[in-house]
Design an enzyme around this catalytic site. Sequence first.
Site, PDB file in Angstrom:
ATOM      1  N   CYS A   1      44.042  34.730  69.232  1.00  0.00           N
ATOM      2  CA  CYS A   1      45.352  34.979  68.623  1.00  0.00           C
ATOM      3  C   CYS A   1      45.198  35.553  67.214  1.00  0.00           C
ATOM      4  O   CYS A   1      44.795  36.690  67.048  1.00  0.00           O
ATOM      5  CB  CYS A   1      46.175  33.692  68.647  1.00  0.00           C
ATOM      6  SG  CYS A   1      47.924  33.955  68.315  1.00  0.00           S
TER       7      CYS A   1
ATOM      8  N   HIS B   1      45.675  31.421  74.502  1.00  0.00           N
ATOM      9  CA  HIS B   1      44.981  30.281  73.885  1.00  0.00           C
ATOM     10  C   HIS B   1      44.241  29.394  74.891  1.00  0.00           C
ATOM     11  O   HIS B   1      44.777  28.360  75.315  1.00  0.00           O
ATOM     12  CB  HIS B   1      45.999  29.416  73.133  1.00  0.00           C
ATOM     13  CG  HIS B   1      46.524  30.061  71.899  1.00  0.00           C
ATOM     14  ND1 HIS B   1      45.984  29.850  70.652  1.00  0.00           N
ATOM     15  CD2 HIS B   1      47.529  30.946  71.733  1.00  0.00           C
ATOM     16  CE1 HIS B   1      46.649  30.563  69.760  1.00  0.00           C
ATOM     17  NE2 HIS B   1      47.584  31.243  70.378  1.00  0.00           N
TER      18      HIS B   1
ATOM     19  N   GLU C   1      41.977  27.338  74.249  1.00  0.00           N
ATOM     20  CA  GLU C   1      41.663  26.034  73.642  1.00  0.00           C
ATOM     21  C   GLU C   1      42.765  25.013  73.881  1.00  0.00           C
ATOM     22  O   GLU C   1      42.553  23.812  73.683  1.00  0.00           O
ATOM     23  CB  GLU C   1      41.374  26.192  72.136  1.00  0.00           C
ATOM     24  CG  GLU C   1      42.580  26.288  71.219  1.00  0.00           C
ATOM     25  CD  GLU C   1      43.207  27.675  71.197  1.00  0.00           C
ATOM     26  OE1 GLU C   1      42.948  28.475  72.115  1.00  0.00           O
ATOM     27  OE2 GLU C   1      43.993  27.951  70.262  1.00  0.00           O
TER      28      GLU C   1
END
Lengths: 222, 81
Positions: free
Chosen positions: A85, A194, A196
């Site tokens: 990002c 994302h 994560e």
Amino acid sequence: MRIGVVTFPGTLDDIDAARAVRIGGNEAVSLWHGDHDLKGVDAVILPGGFSYGDYLRCGAISRFSPVMTEVIEAAGKGLPVLGICNGFQILCESHLLPGALIRNDHRKFVCRDQRLRIENADTAWTSAFEQGQEIVVPLKNGEGQFIADEETLDRLEGEGRVVARYVEVNPNGSLRDIAGVTNQAGNVVGLMPHPEHAVEELTGSGTDGLGFFTSLVEKAFA
Amino acid sequence: MPRVVVDVMPKPEILDPQGKAVLGALPRLGFTGVTDVRQGKRFELEVHEVTDDVLAEVEKMAETFLANTVIENFTVRVEEK
């Protein structure tokens, strides 16, 4: 492996990224934007957020921070670097990756579980996936529209440097549905969604993102 | 103190969502007759003096930092006061 996670003023996802690093079987090492020091890590993650308040352009000021001087130099020598990002924006501003990320074409912030297709499973960060594998991970951005000139896009496609592509919905107007790209050597990867946030069943959209954090280890022991 | 102005604009071929938002708002506010809007940035740099060296420095500043030349064009000019 020891993976550094950089915190800039305004970084948002460093804690989640460090957690994902640990769940992926690695040691997470905190790196600070103001230090000329990578603490001898084996790889670096530039997490998401709004570093330096997104002032000037997203990533434009972070790119000149002391730690980025080190990251840029080390990336040139092959250090694996993953920008997620805002981290992707920083990598583009650093010219480690081609193109740029501008405001979403529909002008609204978007937050959704996004289906992606892994187009290149040979990079330092994607080797845990199969070529063509589809995954779902959260996506959240206001300025996630990947753009580059036609010549650059053709080169990226021709050299297999599109790492991930949006499937079903193009959430931000990115050209050719590009969600992530890599550099020529394959050690630097930028990704707008994302992974994560998708490493545990308890939260997020599942565990599809975990591969980004296990690839380095798998590659090292392959 | 003299002033050097750097204007930064999105390249013509780059979609400008902010300009489009402004364009969309104009008729709602009763302003008609505008067919397109592009939104850019203007930097006003106060300098001690204007020399070729200073202008070259500003040019470099704009190229490396104030503008992202992948998506933006810039112009540098001295503003007379």
